[in-house]
Write a protein that holds these residues in place. Structure first.
Motif, PDB file in Angstrom:
ATOM      1  N   THR A  49       0.840  -1.207   0.000  1.00  0.00           N
ATOM      2  CA  THR A  49       0.000   0.000   0.000  1.00  0.00           C
ATOM      3  C   THR A  49       0.872   1.253   0.000  1.00  0.00           C
ATOM      4  OG1 THR A  49      -1.724  -1.189   1.193  1.00  0.00           O
ATOM      5  CG2 THR A  49      -1.847   1.204   1.229  1.00  0.00           C
ATOM      6  N   GLU A  52       2.380   1.658  -3.447  1.00  0.00           N
ATOM      7  CA  GLU A  52       1.381   2.119  -4.423  1.00  0.00           C
ATOM      8  C   GLU A  52       1.142   3.614  -4.271  1.00  0.00           C
ATOM      9  OE1 GLU A  52      -1.868  -0.507  -3.550  1.00  0.00           O
ATOM     10  OE2 GLU A  52      -1.253  -1.953  -5.081  1.00  0.00           O
ATOM     11  N   LYS A  53       1.090   4.119  -3.034  1.00  0.00           N
ATOM     12  CA  LYS A  53       0.920   5.552  -2.798  1.00  0.00           C
ATOM     13  C   LYS A  53       2.126   6.326  -3.328  1.00  0.00           C
ATOM     14  CE  LYS A  53      -2.059   5.254   1.257  1.00  0.00           C
ATOM     15  NZ  LYS A  53      -2.153   5.494   2.711  1.00  0.00           N
ATOM     16  N   GLU A  54       3.327   5.786  -3.092  1.00  0.00           N
ATOM     17  CA  GLU A  54       4.540   6.445  -3.574  1.00  0.00           C
ATOM     18  C   GLU A  54       4.569   6.479  -5.098  1.00  0.00           C
ATOM     19  OE1 GLU A  54       9.392   6.060  -3.175  1.00  0.00           O
ATOM     20  OE2 GLU A  54       8.111   4.787  -1.942  1.00  0.00           O
ATOM     21  N   ILE A  55       4.186   5.385  -5.750  1.00  0.00           N
ATOM     22  CA  ILE A  55       4.136   5.339  -7.215  1.00  0.00           C
ATOM     23  C   ILE A  55       3.148   6.369  -7.742  1.00  0.00           C
ATOM     24  CG2 ILE A  55       3.377   3.929  -9.181  1.00  0.00           C
ATOM     25  CD1 ILE A  55       4.579   1.500  -7.682  1.00  0.00           C
ATOM     26  N   TYR A  56       1.985   6.448  -7.117  1.00  0.00           N
ATOM     27  CA  TYR A  56       0.975   7.416  -7.535  1.00  0.00           C
ATOM     28  C   TYR A  56       1.530   8.843  -7.439  1.00  0.00           C
ATOM     29  CZ  TYR A  56      -3.232  10.285  -7.429  1.00  0.00           C
ATOM     30  OH  TYR A  56      -4.173  11.257  -7.672  1.00  0.00           O
ATOM     31  N   GLN A  57       2.190   9.142  -6.308  1.00  0.00           N
ATOM     32  CA  GLN A  57       2.731  10.485  -6.111  1.00  0.00           C
ATOM     33  C   GLN A  57       3.844  10.782  -7.122  1.00  0.00           C
ATOM     34  OE1 GLN A  57       1.438  12.772  -3.965  1.00  0.00           O
ATOM     35  NE2 GLN A  57       2.797  14.214  -4.989  1.00  0.00           N
ATOM     36  N   LYS A  59       4.184   9.508 -10.156  1.00  0.00           N
ATOM     37  CA  LYS A  59       3.561   9.724 -11.467  1.00  0.00           C
ATOM     38  C   LYS A  59       2.953  11.118 -11.554  1.00  0.00           C
ATOM     39  CE  LYS A  59       2.511   4.955 -12.748  1.00  0.00           C
ATOM     40  NZ  LYS A  59       1.438   3.966 -13.011  1.00  0.00           N
ATOM     41  N   LYS A  60       2.326  11.530 -10.465  1.00  0.00           N
ATOM     42  CA  LYS A  60       1.705  12.855 -10.417  1.00  0.00           C
ATOM     43  C   LYS A  60       2.784  13.940 -10.550  1.00  0.00           C
ATOM     44  CE  LYS A  60      -1.387  15.397  -7.343  1.00  0.00           C
ATOM     45  NZ  LYS A  60      -2.053  15.338  -6.025  1.00  0.00           N
ATOM     46  N   LYS A  63       4.169  14.084 -14.095  1.00  0.00           N
ATOM     47  CA  LYS A  63       3.259  14.757 -15.021  1.00  0.00           C
ATOM     48  C   LYS A  63       3.371  16.276 -14.874  1.00  0.00           C
ATOM     49  CE  LYS A  63      -1.488  14.776 -16.611  1.00  0.00           C
ATOM     50  NZ  LYS A  63      -2.826  14.203 -16.467  1.00  0.00           N
TER      51      LYS A  63
END
Length: 78
Positions: A49, A52-57, A59-60, A63
């Motif tokens: 978990t 996954e949060k680190e990957i999301y951040q 990617k954000k 971008k």
């Protein structure tokens, strides 16, 4: 019934008691392994978990950087 039959039954009962003892020991060992497995599984889920949060951040953030670079006219070769 003969006396021989009685002794055979006693031997069989003793064998079954020994088998029960071994099976109880095995059950206890498996229950211990199950506890360890559940703890490790829980720890892994927490770690997944967080990743996954680190990957999301990331990617954000990537971008946002790409948009900023595009606005400044900077090209990044991949």
């Amino acid at each position: 019934m003969t006396y021989v039959g009685i002794f055979d039954e006693l031997k069989q009962v003793e064998k079954l008691k020994e088998k029960i003892k071994l099976l109880k020991t095995r059950i206890k060992n498996l229950e211990g392994l199950e506890k360890i497995h559940k703890k490790n599984n829980g720890d892994l889920r927490v770690h997944i978990t967080k990743l996954e949060k680190e990957i999301y951040q990331l990617k954000k953030d990537n971008k946002i950087l790409e948009e900023g670079n595009a606005a400044l006219g900077i090209e990044v070769k991949k």
